[in-house]
Motif scaffolding. Structure first.
Motif, short mmCIF file in Angstrom:
data_model
loop_
_atom_site.label_atom_id
_atom_site.label_comp_id
_atom_site.label_asym_id
_atom_site.label_seq_id
_atom_site.Cartn_x
_atom_site.Cartn_y
_atom_site.Cartn_z
N GLN A 441 0.82 -1.21 0.00
CA GLN A 441 0.00 0.00 0.00
C GLN A 441 0.86 1.27 0.00
OE1 GLN A 441 -3.10 -0.29 2.98
NE2 GLN A 441 -3.67 -2.36 2.32
N PHE A 442 2.08 1.20 0.55
CA PHE A 442 3.01 2.33 0.40
C PHE A 442 3.28 2.60 -1.08
CE2 PHE A 442 4.66 1.39 4.81
CZ PHE A 442 4.29 2.61 5.35
N ILE A 443 3.51 1.52 -1.83
CA ILE A 443 3.82 1.67 -3.26
C ILE A 443 2.59 2.17 -4.00
CG2 ILE A 443 4.69 0.48 -5.31
CD1 ILE A 443 5.97 -1.58 -3.37
N LEU A 444 1.41 1.61 -3.65
CA LEU A 444 0.17 2.06 -4.28
C LEU A 444 -0.05 3.55 -4.05
CD1 LEU A 444 -2.19 -0.90 -3.35
CD2 LEU A 444 -1.64 -0.17 -5.67
N GLY A 445 0.18 4.00 -2.83
CA GLY A 445 0.00 5.41 -2.53
C GLY A 445 1.00 6.29 -3.25
N TYR A 446 2.24 5.83 -3.30
CA TYR A 446 3.28 6.58 -4.03
C TYR A 446 2.93 6.70 -5.51
CZ TYR A 446 7.67 7.09 -6.60
OH TYR A 446 8.64 7.47 -7.49
N LEU A 447 2.32 5.64 -6.05
CA LEU A 447 1.92 5.65 -7.46
C LEU A 447 0.64 6.45 -7.70
CD1 LEU A 447 2.70 1.94 -8.43
CD2 LEU A 447 4.01 3.99 -9.03
N GLY A 448 -0.07 6.78 -6.62
CA GLY A 448 -1.21 7.68 -6.77
C GLY A 448 -2.58 7.05 -6.59
N MET A 449 -2.67 5.83 -6.06
CA MET A 449 -4.00 5.24 -5.86
C MET A 449 -4.69 5.89 -4.67
SD MET A 449 -5.21 1.31 -5.28
CE MET A 449 -6.86 0.96 -4.70
N PRO A 450 -5.84 6.53 -4.87
CA PRO A 450 -6.51 7.21 -3.76
C PRO A 450 -7.18 6.22 -2.81
CG PRO A 450 -7.80 7.41 -5.76
CD PRO A 450 -6.53 6.72 -6.14
N GLN A 461 -3.62 -3.65 -9.90
CA GLN A 461 -4.22 -4.89 -9.41
C GLN A 461 -3.20 -5.80 -8.73
OE1 GLN A 461 -6.45 -7.24 -12.22
NE2 GLN A 461 -7.31 -8.54 -10.63
N VAL A 462 -2.00 -5.95 -9.29
CA VAL A 462 -1.02 -6.89 -8.71
C VAL A 462 -0.75 -6.54 -7.25
CG1 VAL A 462 1.37 -7.68 -8.81
CG2 VAL A 462 0.04 -7.43 -10.92
N LEU A 463 -0.51 -5.27 -6.97
CA LEU A 463 -0.22 -4.86 -5.60
C LEU A 463 -1.45 -5.06 -4.69
CD1 LEU A 463 1.85 -1.66 -6.37
CD2 LEU A 463 2.71 -3.75 -5.29
N ASN A 464 -2.64 -4.84 -5.23
CA ASN A 464 -3.85 -5.07 -4.43
C ASN A 464 -4.07 -6.55 -4.15
OD1 ASN A 464 -5.59 -2.70 -3.62
ND2 ASN A 464 -5.11 -2.13 -5.73
N VAL A 465 -3.73 -7.41 -5.11
CA VAL A 465 -3.84 -8.86 -4.88
C VAL A 465 -2.87 -9.29 -3.78
CG1 VAL A 465 -3.38 -11.12 -5.91
CG2 VAL A 465 -4.71 -9.43 -7.17
N LEU A 466 -1.65 -8.76 -3.81
CA LEU A 466 -0.68 -9.06 -2.74
C LEU A 466 -1.24 -8.63 -1.38
CD1 LEU A 466 2.75 -8.00 -4.29
CD2 LEU A 466 2.02 -10.31 -3.70
N SER A 467 -1.83 -7.43 -1.34
CA SER A 467 -2.37 -6.91 -0.09
C SER A 467 -3.52 -7.78 0.42
CB SER A 467 -2.84 -5.47 -0.30
OG SER A 467 -3.17 -4.86 0.90
N THR A 468 -4.39 -8.21 -0.48
CA THR A 468 -5.50 -9.07 -0.07
C THR A 468 -5.00 -10.43 0.40
OG1 THR A 468 -7.02 -7.94 -1.58
CG2 THR A 468 -7.65 -10.14 -0.84
N ALA A 469 -4.01 -10.99 -0.29
CA ALA A 469 -3.42 -12.27 0.14
C ALA A 469 -2.82 -12.12 1.55
CB ALA A 469 -2.35 -12.71 -0.85
N GLY A 470 -2.13 -11.00 1.79
CA GLY A 470 -1.56 -10.78 3.11
C GLY A 470 -2.61 -10.69 4.19
N SER A 471 -3.76 -10.09 3.86
CA SER A 471 -4.82 -9.94 4.87
C SER A 471 -5.38 -11.30 5.31
CB SER A 471 -5.94 -9.05 4.35
OG SER A 471 -6.65 -9.68 3.29
N THR A 472 -5.43 -12.27 4.39
CA THR A 472 -5.91 -13.60 4.78
C THR A 472 -4.88 -14.30 5.67
OG1 THR A 472 -5.00 -14.57 2.74
CG2 THR A 472 -7.28 -13.85 2.68
N ILE A 473 -3.59 -14.11 5.38
CA ILE A 473 -2.54 -14.67 6.24
C ILE A 473 -2.61 -14.03 7.62
CG2 ILE A 473 -0.03 -14.87 6.57
CD1 ILE A 473 0.19 -14.89 3.48
N LEU A 474 -2.80 -12.71 7.64
CA LEU A 474 -2.90 -11.98 8.90
C LEU A 474 -4.08 -12.47 9.74
CD1 LEU A 474 -1.56 -9.62 10.44
CD2 LEU A 474 -3.13 -8.08 9.26
N ALA A 475 -5.19 -12.76 9.08
CA ALA A 475 -6.37 -13.26 9.79
C ALA A 475 -6.08 -14.57 10.49
CB ALA A 475 -7.54 -13.43 8.81
#
Length: 544
Positions: A441-450, A461-475
């Motif tokens: 999400q740091f990279i997404l924000g730097y690239l300009g995703m609001p 999408q690739v970075l968002n997929v990584l983030s969603t995968a991480g959230s399931t591991i975190l759960a």
């Protein structure tokens, strides 16, 4: 075996009375802490469920899972539940309630009935929030920004605002109880220079709760009154000032970050010396840095408003102050590191959480310096860079500290040990899952995703997929401790009174403690964290 049987049968706060009535009417600070533990765990999983829905929605660029209006409600209710019903009360209400009297040698908190009242206020606020969620929820974001919240939103803004208003009184009463208890009920010999740094952290936190929370309560009440009575307080069409709301809201809500993080810092300051077998480096500096964070926390609120229309000179002053608040935080990180230097470090589960806290909090703090810089802040405001930054502080810091404290004091709370292997596994899963969730999400924000958008361009999408995968591991990492803590209550190895060989008065009483904590009032004749005279525990005391 005989010793274990005696330990198991010993009268303590858990087995002295039985029945629901004995719990709902208790004034024992330890039982109230467990009531809070159950309550905030419930809200943690509600907030976490909303977070998973948000991440599932963002798995694809198009809005596939929910509609835009529903997405607005999801991130709003996620923020409101997590901030006001989990993060703010988590460590003070659970670990603070349980440990403050034990650590200073007191029989209970100064106002036991007010302590119980604070839990009932929390429950009332929680029921109001649940009603708000089940009848449609709010869509203003957790910040309730005006004039949208007062003039345009047609969702349950009043219910959500009143729920948080009531929860604020719970926070105020807890802070009041801690301040009076720490001032008036310390054991003989427990001078200010001998207080555990966990107590210093909670003292500083309580000051913020007492001075800051009423401002938020009044602000939300004004939002409700403007919405209900059509007053002109914040709505510019009626002569109000929307910037006034932001000033009032952030005057509390930035110090609220320190309500979340200061107690976690106190937890880490207890764990690091214990598992390094060394006295904390620079005791007075760590204690005073807690007070400094509380004071500076009230002076930096407008760094949330650099693009809101405040004057350039005001922004410059708040930018400089935002850099200054990093100094006491850096003192703590330096002193924890210096404490571990040449220490006899053991990587038990609480220490893994403490190390995870130091890493994630440092990452969050350093990225906060980016946001304190006016030029950078203009470009990354309202992007996922901000989301990543405050989750590294709030979740990476506060939740890691909370879990570290739960693992450190669980033998004292329950009288049982948890499976050490599963504890270490959960700590590693949480650390990996958290970084996989929020670093992209740091990279997404730097690239300009609001932030707060339910759709996004396909290149993200690739970075968002990584983030969603991480959230399931975190759960998974968050579910594991709940499972083995419950398992340990019945099947865990019976804990010794001081299984970690830790300093502090709480480890001199039995596990679990008796109702009134100590058979006789202790007298303190030693300095804090005197590990030179405390033998290290045997390996056999910790279940493999």
């Amino acid at each position: 075996m005989a010793t274990a049987a005696i330990t198991a049968e010993r009268e303590n706060y858990l087995n002295r009375e039985y029945g629901i009535r004995s719990w709902l009417l208790t004034t024992d600070h330890k039982r109230i802490a467990l009531l809070y533990l159950l309550s905030i765990t419930f809200f943690f999983f509600i907030g976490g469920f909303f977070a998973l829905l948000i991440r599932l929605e963002l798995l694809t660029p198009a809005g596939d899972l929910v509609q835009a209006d529903t997405y607005n409600k999801l991130f709003t209710m996620h923020g409101q539940v997590m901030v006001f019903f989990f993060l703010i009360p988590s460590i003070p209400a659970v670990l603070g309630n349980f440990l403050v009297p034990l650590m200073i040698g007191a029989r209970d908190l100064a106002f036991p009935r007010i302590n119980l009242l604070s839990w009932y206020l929390y429950i009332i606020a929680g029921v109001m929030m649940l009603h708000c969620i089940l009848t449609g929820g709010a869509d203003t974001g957790w910040t309730f920004y005006t004039p949208f919240s007062t003039a345009f939103s047609n969702t349950k803004v009043v219910e959500a605002g009143l729920a948080i208003f009531v929860a604020g009184f719970s926070s105020i009463l807890t802070g009041l109880n801690f301040v009076v208890t720490i001032h008036r009920m310390r054991a003989p010999g427990m001078t200010w220079s001998r207080l555990p740094l966990f107590i210093w952290a909670h003292y500083a936190t309580s000051i913020i709760q007492l001075l800051g929370t009423p401002v938020l309560a009044v602000t939300l009440l004004l939002v409700v009154l403007e919405r209900a009575l059509h007053l002109g307080i914040f709505d510019p069409t009626r002569g109000g000032d929307p910037l006034l709301f932001q000033h009032l809201f952030w005057f509390y809500s930035h110090p609220a970050v320190y309500i979340m993080i200061l107690p976690a810092m106190g937890v880490v300051t207890e764990i690091v010396p214990c598992f390094s077998r060394k006295r904390i480096f620079g005791y007075k500096f760590v204690a005073m840095s807690s007070i400094a964070i509380a004071v500076f926390g009230f002076l930096v609120w407008a760094h949330h408003m650099f693009v809101a229309g405040i004057s350039l000179y005001s922004a410059l002053v708040f930018s400089i102050l935002s850099y200054l608040v990093a100094v006491p935080s850096a003192i703590k990180v330096f002193n924890w590191t210096a404490t571990m230097y040449k220490g006899s470090i053991s990587f038990a589960t609480p220490m893994l959480y403490a190390l995870g806290f130091i890493g994630l909090f440092t990452m969050g703090g350093l990225t906060g310096l980016f946001l304190a810089a006016l030029g950078i802040d203009v470009h990354v405001t309202d992007t996922y860079f901000v989301i990543a930054h405050f989750h590294y502080i709030m979740v990476g810091g506060a939740v890691m500290g909370y879990l570290g404290g739960m693992h450190f004091w669980w033998p004292k709370i329950s009288g049982r040990m948890y499976p050490e292997f599963l504890g270490k596994l959960a700590a590693m899963i949480v650390f990996i899952g958290f970084n996989l969730t929020f670093f992209p999400q740091f990279i997404l924000g730097y690239l300009g995703m609001p932030r707060r958008y339910w759709q996004y361009p396909p290149e993200f999408q690739v970075l968002n997929v990584l983030s969603t995968a991480g959230s399931t591991i975190l759960a998974v990492g968050y579910l594991l401790p709940m499972v083995y803590f419950l398992w340990s209550m019945r099947y865990g190895k019976i804990a010794e009174d001081n299984p970690w060989g830790a300093s502090g008065l709480e480890w001199t009483t039995t596990s679990p403690p008796p109702t009134f904590n100590f058979e006789r009032t202790p007298e303190v004749t030693w300095e804090a964290y005197d590990y030179a005279h405390i033998p290290a525990p045997e390996e056999a005391s910790v279940e493999p």
